[in-house]
Write an enzyme that holds these catalytic residues in place. Structure first.
Site, PDB file in Angstrom:
ATOM      1  N   GLU A   1     -17.495  28.253  22.472  1.00 52.55           N
ATOM      2  CA  GLU A   1     -18.220  27.563  23.060  1.00 52.55           C
ATOM      3  C   GLU A   1     -18.904  28.315  23.820  1.00 52.55           C
ATOM      4  OE1 GLU A   1     -16.405  24.015  24.265  1.00 52.55           O
ATOM      5  OE2 GLU A   1     -17.921  23.374  24.410  1.00 52.55           O
TER       6      GLU A   1
ATOM      7  N   GLY B   1     -11.085  27.481  31.638  1.00 53.47           N
ATOM      8  CA  GLY B   1      -9.508  27.251  31.905  1.00 53.47           C
ATOM      9  C   GLY B   1      -9.008  26.984  30.917  1.00 53.47           C
ATOM     10  N   ALA B   2      -9.452  25.934  29.649  1.00 43.05           N
ATOM     11  CA  ALA B   2      -8.855  26.374  28.298  1.00 43.05           C
ATOM     12  C   ALA B   2      -9.823  25.632  26.743  1.00 43.05           C
ATOM     13  CB  ALA B   2      -7.557  25.265  28.733  1.00 43.05           C
ATOM     14  N   MET B   3      -9.245  25.819  26.028  1.00 43.06           N
ATOM     15  CA  MET B   3     -10.647  25.879  25.154  1.00 43.06           C
ATOM     16  C   MET B   3     -10.246  25.146  23.503  1.00 43.06           C
ATOM     17  SD  MET B   3     -13.791  25.765  23.809  1.00 43.06           S
ATOM     18  CE  MET B   3     -14.078  25.394  22.123  1.00 43.06           C
ATOM     19  N   GLU B   4     -10.750  23.411  23.323  1.00 45.24           N
ATOM     20  CA  GLU B   4      -9.839  23.039  22.149  1.00 45.24           C
ATOM     21  C   GLU B   4      -9.803  23.081  21.572  1.00 45.24           C
ATOM     22  OE1 GLU B   4     -12.485  22.107  24.548  1.00 45.24           O
ATOM     23  OE2 GLU B   4     -13.975  20.968  22.921  1.00 45.24           O
ATOM     24  N   ASN B   5     -10.210  24.771  20.282  1.00 45.79           N
ATOM     25  CA  ASN B   5     -10.571  25.149  19.444  1.00 45.79           C
ATOM     26  C   ASN B   5      -9.770  24.469  18.260  1.00 45.79           C
ATOM     27  OD1 ASN B   5     -12.104  27.929  20.725  1.00 45.79           O
ATOM     28  ND2 ASN B   5     -10.009  28.540  20.992  1.00 45.79           N
TER      29      ASN B   5
ATOM     30  N   HIS C   1      -5.463  17.233  28.100  1.00 44.08           N
ATOM     31  CA  HIS C   1      -7.348  16.996  27.543  1.00 44.08           C
ATOM     32  C   HIS C   1      -7.589  17.927  26.477  1.00 44.08           C
ATOM     33  CE1 HIS C   1     -11.851  17.716  29.347  1.00 44.08           C
ATOM     34  NE2 HIS C   1     -11.416  18.964  28.454  1.00 44.08           N
ATOM     35  N   GLU C   2      -7.420  19.196  26.707  1.00 43.56           N
ATOM     36  CA  GLU C   2      -7.552  19.945  24.821  1.00 43.56           C
ATOM     37  C   GLU C   2      -7.332  18.960  23.256  1.00 43.56           C
ATOM     38  OE1 GLU C   2      -9.709  22.004  25.680  1.00 43.56           O
ATOM     39  OE2 GLU C   2      -9.451  22.496  27.969  1.00 43.56           O
TER      40      GLU C   2
ATOM     41  N   GLU D   1     -17.270  15.538  26.735  1.00 40.11           N
ATOM     42  CA  GLU D   1     -16.068  16.398  27.996  1.00 40.11           C
ATOM     43  C   GLU D   1     -15.785  14.485  29.030  1.00 40.11           C
ATOM     44  OE1 GLU D   1     -14.610  18.458  28.061  1.00 40.11           O
ATOM     45  OE2 GLU D   1     -15.729  20.073  26.861  1.00 40.11           O
TER      46      GLU D   1
HETATM   47  N1  SER Z   1     -14.285  22.758  26.577  1.00 35.89           N
HETATM   48  C1  SER Z   1     -13.462  23.191  27.202  1.00 35.89           C
HETATM   49  C2  SER Z   1     -13.285  22.080  27.940  1.00 35.89           C
HETATM   50  O1  SER Z   1     -13.694  21.743  28.781  1.00 35.89           O
HETATM   51  C3  SER Z   1     -14.722  24.512  28.502  1.00 35.89           C
HETATM   52  O2  SER Z   1     -14.215  24.689  29.028  1.00 35.89           O
HETATM   53  O3  SER Z   1     -11.460  21.569  27.522  1.00 35.89           O
HETATM   54 ZN    ZN Z   2     -13.168  20.064  27.562  1.00 35.93          ZN
END
Ligand code: SER
Ligand code: ZN
Length: 543
Positions: free
Chosen positions: A127, A268-272, A304-305, A327
């Site tokens: 992303e 911070g993190a990524m939701e793959n 969140h992820e 988001e």
């Molecule tokens: N898509 C990611 C998130 O917001 C980018 O930081 O969780």
């Molecule tokens: Zn997000």
């Protein structure tokens, strides 16, 4: 930003992709300095696309080393390739298979976008536009494909091989020091959700049984020696999975859910899909050194992820202008989760402080932009407090306007209607509008206008008549590049406090719509009158 990409992209220029890619079969043969990526794409012309229209695939610093169409090498004049684009000049009218081989260098990829290797671990971040650094592709969020990924590496370098979806096969390559694993993700997804990880990692394991009885294997992968710092993250994950079922009816949809914590990560993190990748500060917590705030942050980011699995992954964005679709909504969902897990009031105060300290200044200065921008040159610059935090506040206002039941009805419709879809803010709002028979046309301005509205209230009490009048006006300070602002829909929660400290009753209200204890402001200037008051109340606003 690379100069050749510094072209403004406008929302109104959106057009669907001329071709669709139904399946993507990747074979990634890892090697630190020279990784070969074989991509087999099942391509189909969109029905509105002229037969023979060129197929243009995005690339970024790519080297093409092989290309076939339906198994035949392409003649030199049938295509052109640069590091940033692969064009097939006159593809067949009927569906076809394009096989592309690219060679990439994970070790020198210091942008941390695409496939890179850091501290010995191969890792991806796609992303917003990182997948095009792995292979040529229609690298845009409205192209949804089913991915199968084979990963191969030296066993000594990377004993752990992880992909999106479910693991379907693994083994050694006889007579070599290499091994492989194959992953299949049955859920069509955009390329920005592709991920793979390979390295020498330790893990902790647990399981979660979903509401319909699906057993999910949960694993968190970390550097060796850090396993004992994962307990809180795992606990947060299991609570997130349960909460999303209970509150939004969202159930997890794969056999495995993997999290990898790495120390070099841009976001911070990524939701793959099925393979969330985290900056390790949002995973690791040691009771000896972590603060309460560290624990709260880990819980919120894990949630969140995870919540993106529905709001982001199963339902994604049509284009990057719609970033707040996933988001803003997902931040709202993680705020609600944290509120339910801990003190709702303390969480709200923390969120409002963040909004005031980060988002309000952004929205009042030269970087002000609407929650949904209409123009960008570099999408990476739009991962902002406005898109995330103000985006979440707009969703929260929607809930205030529609009430908890109306909001849930709208969410249910959205989750059902747009499953496996790449959609827009308009389509999101239509779900709430239809589910509750509410016109949200004016409410939509929240997505289009930058700036923080200022609300001014003057009160006047008529003792003889027992009438209270509130003269309310709203305005947004002029912003560069934005025509003067139109009045927004502002729900104003209030109370009229009587002499004994209790809220007073009144006969009726004129001049604004009233929903329980919320006045709905819709005009630039409104004069709101309460009649039938026994004495002068203290007006309590913005509760
Ligand atoms: N898509 C990611 C998130 O917001 C980018 O930081 O969780
Ligand atoms: Zn997000």
């Amino acid at each position: 930003m690379r100069p050749e990409t510094a072209v403004a992209i406008h929302l109104e220029d959106y057009a669907p992709a001329p071709y669709q890619i139904d399946t993507v079969d990747l074979d990634i043969q890892l090697s630190p300095r020279s990784t070969d990526v074989f991509a087999r794409l099942a391509v189909r012309r969109h029905e509105d696309t002229d037969p023979g229209a060129p197929l243009e695939l995005d690339g970024d610093e790519l080297e093409l080393v092989g290309l076939t169409l339906d198994g035949m090498p392409l003649l030199e004049n049938a295509y052109s390739a640069t590091p940033s684009k692969l064009t097939v000049n006159a593809p067949p009218e009927e569906p076809f298979i394009l096989e592309i081989k690219t060679r990439i260098d994970p070790d020198t990829n210091t942008e941390l976008m695409g496939l890179y290797r850091s501290s010995g671990t191969y890792c991806t971040q796609c992303e917003a536009e990182g997948f095009r650094r792995i292979t040529y592709f229609l690298d845009r969020p409205d192209v949804l494909s089913v991915y199968t990924t084979r990963i191969e590496a030296r066993k000594g370098d990377a004993p752990i091989l992880l992909g999106n979806g479910n693991p379907v096969n693994a083994g050694d390559l006889p007579g070599t020091d290499r091994h492989f694993s194959v992953w299949h993700d049955p859920h069509p997804k955009p390329s920005y959700l592709f991920a793979m990880v390979a390295g020498d990692l330790a893990h902790v394991a647990d399981t979660f049984v979903t509401t319909s009885g699906r057993k999910v294997d949960l694993k968190i992968y970390v550097e060796h020696g850090r396993e004992d710092r994962c307990a809180w993250a795992m606990d947060s994950l299991k609570r997130s999975m349960k909460w999303d079922e209970d509150v939004f009816g969202c159930e997890y949809d794969l056999d495995v859910f993997n999290i990898v914590a790495v120390s070099d990560f841009n976001m911070g993190a990524m939701e793959n899909k099925g393979l969330n990748i985290f900056n390790d500060k949002y995973v690791l917590a040691d009771p000896e050194t972590a603060t309460d705030q560290d624990y709260a942050n880990i819980e919120a980011v894990i949630a969140h992820e995870y919540f993106h699995n529905w709001t982001g992954n199963r339902i994604t964005c049509r284009d990057w202008f719609q970033l707040c679709l996933k988001e803003g909504l997902t931040v709202f969902r993680d705020q609600e989760f944290s509120s339910d897990m801990r003190s709702r009031a303390v969480k709200r105060i923390a969120d409002v402080r963040l909004l005031k300290s980060h988002q309000f200044p952004e929205d009042a200065g030269p970087l002000a932009h609407p929650v949904r921008p209409r123009k960008y040159t570099e999408i990476n610059n739009f991962y902002t407090a406005t898109v995330y935090e103000k985006g979440a506040e707009v969703v929260r206002m929607l809930k205030t306007l529609l009430g908890p039941d109306g909001f849930r009805k709208g969410m249910d419709l959205y989750l059902e209607r747009h499953d496996v879809d790449a959609t827009t803010i308009e389509a999101f709002l239509v779900c709430f509008s239809e589910a509750t028979a509410t016109d949200l046309g004016q409410f939509a301005r929240w997505y289009d206008q930058a700036g923080t509205p200022q609300v001014e209230v003057k009160s006047h009490y008529d003792t003889r008549a027992g009438e209270l009048t509130l003269d309310i006006s709203q305005s947004i300070a002029p912003l560069p590049g934005q025509a003067s602002s139109e009045p927004a829909v502002i729900p104003l929660r209030f109370g009229l406090v009587g002499p004994n400290g209790e809220d007073m009753s009144f006969d009726r209200v004129t001049g604004a719509r009233l929903q329980e204890d919320v006045l709905i402001l819709e005009e630039q200037n409104q004069s709101v009158t309460f009649t039938g008051l026994k004495s002068r109340p203290v007006v309590s606003l913005l509760r």
